[in-house]
Design an enzyme around this catalytic site. Structure first.
Site, PDB file in Angstrom:
ATOM      1  N   SER A 116      62.592  83.223 111.904  1.00  0.00           N
ATOM      2  CA  SER A 116      61.858  83.517 113.350  1.00  0.00           C
ATOM      3  C   SER A 116      60.718  82.958 112.906  1.00  0.00           C
ATOM      4  O   SER A 116      59.446  83.013 111.510  1.00  0.00           O
ATOM      5  CB  SER A 116      61.168  84.637 114.040  1.00  0.00           C
ATOM      6  OG  SER A 116      60.375  84.092 114.738  1.00  0.00           O
ATOM      7  N   TYR A 139      59.988  77.452 117.446  1.00  0.00           N
ATOM      8  CA  TYR A 139      59.942  76.805 118.623  1.00  0.00           C
ATOM      9  C   TYR A 139      58.672  75.461 118.451  1.00  0.00           C
ATOM     10  O   TYR A 139      57.781  75.545 117.616  1.00  0.00           O
ATOM     11  CB  TYR A 139      58.311  78.260 118.738  1.00  0.00           C
ATOM     12  CG  TYR A 139      59.748  79.596 118.977  1.00  0.00           C
ATOM     13  CD1 TYR A 139      60.273  79.396 120.437  1.00  0.00           C
ATOM     14  CD2 TYR A 139      59.190  80.358 118.790  1.00  0.00           C
ATOM     15  CE1 TYR A 139      60.994  80.372 121.046  1.00  0.00           C
ATOM     16  CE2 TYR A 139      59.646  81.478 119.291  1.00  0.00           C
ATOM     17  CZ  TYR A 139      60.782  81.585 120.653  1.00  0.00           C
ATOM     18  OH  TYR A 139      61.293  82.351 121.251  1.00  0.00           O
ATOM     19  N   THR A 165      64.551  76.822 118.962  1.00  0.00           N
ATOM     20  CA  THR A 165      65.394  77.873 120.461  1.00  0.00           C
ATOM     21  C   THR A 165      64.286  77.686 121.566  1.00  0.00           C
ATOM     22  O   THR A 165      63.219  76.970 121.909  1.00  0.00           O
ATOM     23  CB  THR A 165      64.433  79.221 120.398  1.00  0.00           C
ATOM     24  OG1 THR A 165      64.906  79.823 119.068  1.00  0.00           O
ATOM     25  CG2 THR A 165      64.367  79.694 121.383  1.00  0.00           C
ATOM     26  N   ARG A 174      57.554  90.593 130.845  1.00  0.00           N
ATOM     27  CA  ARG A 174      58.499  91.418 129.806  1.00  0.00           C
ATOM     28  C   ARG A 174      57.293  92.898 130.104  1.00  0.00           C
ATOM     29  O   ARG A 174      56.293  93.399 130.487  1.00  0.00           O
ATOM     30  CB  ARG A 174      58.148  91.387 128.415  1.00  0.00           C
ATOM     31  CG  ARG A 174      58.447  90.237 128.035  1.00  0.00           C
ATOM     32  CD  ARG A 174      59.840  90.803 127.042  1.00  0.00           C
ATOM     33  NE  ARG A 174      60.143  89.227 126.429  1.00  0.00           N
ATOM     34  CZ  ARG A 174      59.460  88.690 125.363  1.00  0.00           C
ATOM     35  NH1 ARG A 174      59.158  89.827 125.059  1.00  0.00           N
ATOM     36  NH2 ARG A 174      59.907  87.984 124.910  1.00  0.00           N
ATOM     37  N   LYS A 234      69.285  77.146 120.362  1.00  0.00           N
ATOM     38  CA  LYS A 234      69.228  78.437 121.067  1.00  0.00           C
ATOM     39  C   LYS A 234      69.175  79.029 122.161  1.00  0.00           C
ATOM     40  O   LYS A 234      68.034  78.049 122.378  1.00  0.00           O
ATOM     41  CB  LYS A 234      69.076  79.189 120.165  1.00  0.00           C
ATOM     42  CG  LYS A 234      68.595  80.922 119.999  1.00  0.00           C
ATOM     43  CD  LYS A 234      68.460  81.530 118.766  1.00  0.00           C
ATOM     44  CE  LYS A 234      68.117  83.160 119.303  1.00  0.00           C
ATOM     45  NZ  LYS A 234      67.613  83.432 119.865  1.00  0.00           N
ATOM     46  N   HIS A 258      68.829  85.440 124.979  1.00  0.00           N
ATOM     47  CA  HIS A 258      67.500  86.065 123.797  1.00  0.00           C
ATOM     48  C   HIS A 258      68.115  87.250 123.897  1.00  0.00           C
ATOM     49  O   HIS A 258      66.492  88.000 124.571  1.00  0.00           O
ATOM     50  CB  HIS A 258      66.292  85.559 124.723  1.00  0.00           C
ATOM     51  CG  HIS A 258      64.989  84.704 124.158  1.00  0.00           C
ATOM     52  ND1 HIS A 258      64.816  83.592 123.603  1.00  0.00           N
ATOM     53  CD2 HIS A 258      64.241  86.064 122.834  1.00  0.00           C
ATOM     54  CE1 HIS A 258      63.738  83.162 123.007  1.00  0.00           C
ATOM     55  NE2 HIS A 258      63.285  84.836 122.666  1.00  0.00           N
ATOM     56  N   ARG A 261      65.578  89.263 127.495  1.00  0.00           N
ATOM     57  CA  ARG A 261      64.727  88.918 126.898  1.00  0.00           C
ATOM     58  C   ARG A 261      63.210  88.422 128.021  1.00  0.00           C
ATOM     59  O   ARG A 261      61.723  87.953 128.266  1.00  0.00           O
ATOM     60  CB  ARG A 261      63.983  88.918 125.818  1.00  0.00           C
ATOM     61  CG  ARG A 261      64.538  89.934 124.750  1.00  0.00           C
ATOM     62  CD  ARG A 261      63.846  90.407 123.186  1.00  0.00           C
ATOM     63  NE  ARG A 261      62.620  89.905 123.073  1.00  0.00           N
ATOM     64  CZ  ARG A 261      61.980  91.461 123.066  1.00  0.00           C
ATOM     65  NH1 ARG A 261      62.150  92.187 123.364  1.00  0.00           N
ATOM     66  NH2 ARG A 261      61.167  91.420 122.389  1.00  0.00           N
ATOM     67  N   GLY A 290      73.849  87.910 121.829  1.00  0.00           N
ATOM     68  CA  GLY A 290      73.646  89.452 122.791  1.00  0.00           C
ATOM     69  C   GLY A 290      74.408  90.584 122.520  1.00  0.00           C
ATOM     70  O   GLY A 290      75.160  90.527 123.526  1.00  0.00           O
TER      71      GLY A 290
HETATM   72  C1  LIG Z   1      61.773  91.926 118.983  1.00  0.00           C
HETATM   73  C2  LIG Z   1      62.561  90.799 118.775  1.00  0.00           C
HETATM   74  C3  LIG Z   1      61.939  89.416 118.663  1.00  0.00           C
HETATM   75  C4  LIG Z   1      62.702  88.642 119.035  1.00  0.00           C
HETATM   76  N1  LIG Z   1      61.975  86.931 118.629  1.00  0.00           N
HETATM   77  C5  LIG Z   1      62.580  86.281 119.081  1.00  0.00           C
HETATM   78  C6  LIG Z   1      61.613  84.862 117.907  1.00  0.00           C
HETATM   79  O1  LIG Z   1      61.243  85.104 117.585  1.00  0.00           O
HETATM   80  N2  LIG Z   1      62.500  83.574 118.279  1.00  0.00           N
HETATM   81  C7  LIG Z   1      64.013  83.791 119.154  1.00  0.00           C
HETATM   82  O2  LIG Z   1      64.225  82.684 118.853  1.00  0.00           O
HETATM   83  N3  LIG Z   1      64.359  84.444 119.497  1.00  0.00           N
HETATM   84  C8  LIG Z   1      63.758  85.478 119.455  1.00  0.00           C
HETATM   85  N4  LIG Z   1      64.748  87.183 119.833  1.00  0.00           N
HETATM   86  C9  LIG Z   1      66.387  87.042 120.325  1.00  0.00           C
HETATM   87  C10 LIG Z   1      66.652  87.229 119.330  1.00  0.00           C
HETATM   88  O3  LIG Z   1      66.530  86.040 118.663  1.00  0.00           O
HETATM   89  C11 LIG Z   1      68.236  87.446 119.822  1.00  0.00           C
HETATM   90  O4  LIG Z   1      68.386  86.522 120.221  1.00  0.00           O
HETATM   91  C12 LIG Z   1      68.417  88.432 120.622  1.00  0.00           C
HETATM   92  O5  LIG Z   1      67.489  89.965 119.877  1.00  0.00           O
HETATM   93  C13 LIG Z   1      70.189  88.671 120.343  1.00  0.00           C
HETATM   94  O6  LIG Z   1      70.340  89.624 121.768  1.00  0.00           O
HETATM   95  P1  LIG Z   1      70.421  91.297 120.868  1.00  0.00           P
HETATM   96  O7  LIG Z   1      69.077  92.015 120.689  1.00  0.00           O
HETATM   97  O8  LIG Z   1      71.424  92.161 122.019  1.00  0.00           O
HETATM   98  O9  LIG Z   1      72.032  91.243 119.417  1.00  0.00           O
HETATM   99  C14 LIG Z   1      63.748  88.513 119.757  1.00  0.00           C
HETATM  100  C15 LIG Z   1      64.647  89.087 119.569  1.00  0.00           C
HETATM  101  C16 LIG Z   1      64.032  91.079 120.208  1.00  0.00           C
HETATM  102  C17 LIG Z   1      64.724  91.805 120.177  1.00  0.00           C
END
Ligand SMILES: Cc1cc2nc3c(=O)[nH]c(=O)nc-3n(C[C@H](O)[C@H](O)[C@H](O)COP(=O)(O)O)c2cc1C
Length: 362
Positions: A116, A139, A165, A174, A234, A258, A261, A290
């Site tokens: 990340s 990003y 992303t 959130r 993404k 995401h 989120r 996801g």
């Molecule tokens: C704690 C956390 C931090 C994340 N940070 C990023 C990030 O820095 N950049 C990004 O593109 N996605 C981020 N994501 C999204 C993940 O890359 C991914 O899309 C998502 O977790 C997939 O779903 P899953 O947790 O059900 O496998 C984050 C997700 C979580 C849970």
């Protein structure tokens, strides 16, 4: 007080959900809300799972499985299996060794990790220790000159792709984090962004500096002209955006919400995957993330048009539970489950995974 990470994996740990329970006991409540929560009412978060659970499989019998394997090739590189690690921020929130422990676990299972932008470890430290060259999640920052330098640095460090992303120009709402009063603890910073000019925090959305500098399609063209690395976009959910991405010269897309989120009440990634695969007609490889928690989820994603999947939260569960060993075991469970699902549906290679694996909806 959260428990310390485990040294050995208890014999009754059988699935990724078991890791979630182990992780919960080892993560401080605010960080737990950050890790497991999602946007607003978390409807999309739940739907990411529910949509997989609704799909039924169609097994075929007596197929030749003597040459069965999970190998795939992407951007001219061979990968041992189609399970990749999604980018997630600040791994040190979950284990003292942070991203380096995740990488070690990933290496044990020949897995490609996406680092990340908000990692707490310098990208060079990660690539030096990597056996499979990682991808870097970018990003685009309000400071574009800094972003260009960062891309050069990522290339020089030996990352093999950039995951751009696109679905989070600002932080999702959130509520779970707000209720838990989660704040990043002191000493945690995205070290790869050191030296960047920052945008002043604003108490409004429209009219803020952040939105004034939010990336657009022109920035994708700009990035394309700044790097020869494959660009993987993404956060695509709409077939029109997938086609536009192809016309801007991206090398692949990731169908993703995401992990629920960013914007709540968008559909599950697995639900929109078929329409995006239909629009792209094989023009670009598609990845998706996801809600992947079982080998059958990986199988369903590949059957509906993905070349590979990414896993987010379960990796962090493994990390919090038992460091590198936990990450490796999470990946091992998922990979073994995928192989079992392929064998029991009578599909020997990833190329044999097509929509006929899914039981037709009545
Ligand atoms: C704690 C956390 C931090 C994340 N940070 C990023 C990030 O820095 N950049 C990004 O593109 N996605 C981020 N994501 C999204 C993940 O890359 C991914 O899309 C998502 O977790 C997939 O779903 P899953 O947790 O059900 O496998 C984050 C997700 C979580 C849970």
């Amino acid at each position: 007080m959260p428990l310390p990470p485990l040294d050995t994996i208890p014999p009754d740990v059988a699935s990724l959900d078991d890791y979630e329970a182990l992780a919960r006991e080892r993560i401080e409540p605010g960080a737990w809300a950050y890790l497991s929560g999602a946007a607003a009412d978390e409807i999309t978060l739940r739907e990411n799972r529910a949509a997989f659970e609704r799909l039924r499989l169609c097994p075929r019998i007596f197929r030749d499985l003597s040459q069965a394997n999970t190998r795939l090739s992407l951007f001219g590189r061979e990968y041992a299996h189609p399970i990749f690690i999604a980018p997630t921020a600040f791994h040190r929130l979950f284990h003292p060794s942070g991203e380096l422990a995740t990488l070690l676990g990933a290496s044990a299972l020949e897995t490609c990790m996406t680092v990340s932008t908000q990692a707490g470890t310098a990208i060079e430290e990660i690539t030096q220790a990597a056996t499979v060259p990682p991808w870097f999640q970018l990003y685009i920052q309000p400071d574009r000159a800094f972003t260009a330098e960062l891309v050069k640095r990522v290339e020089a460090a030996g990352c093999s792709a950039i995951v751009l992303t696109a679905d989070a120009p600002l932080h999702g709402l959130r509520n779970r984090e707000q209720r838990a009063a989660f704040r990043m603890p002191p000493g945690f910073e995205p070290v790869n962004l050191r030296g960047m000019e920052t945008v002043p925090p604003a108490d409004r959305v429209f009219g803020s500096h952040l939105l004034a500098k939010a990336p657009t399609w022109q920035d994708l063209a700009w990035l394309r002209s700044h790097t020869k690395l494959p660009i993987i976009l993404k956060g695509v959910l709409d077939p029109h955006d997938a086609l536009q991405a192809a016309s801007y010269g991206v090398d692949a897309i990731i169908v993703s919400n995401h992990g629920g989120r960013t914007l709540d009440t968008v559909p599950a990634a697995i639900e929109v995957l078929p329409s995006i695969a239909a629009a792209l007609q094989g023009k670009l490889p598609i990845l998706m993330d996801g809600g992947i928690r079982r080998g059958t989820d990986v199988l369903k994603s590949l059957a509906l048009g993905a070349s590979a999947v990414m896993v987010g939260r379960p990796i962090l569960h493994g990390l919090a539970a038992a460091g590198a060993t936990g990450v490796a075991h999470v990946l091992k469970i998922l990979r073994t489950e995928l192989e079992i699902a392929m064998a029991l549906t009578g599909r020997a290679t990833l190329a044999e995974l097509d929509p006929s694996v899914i039981w037709p909806a009545s």
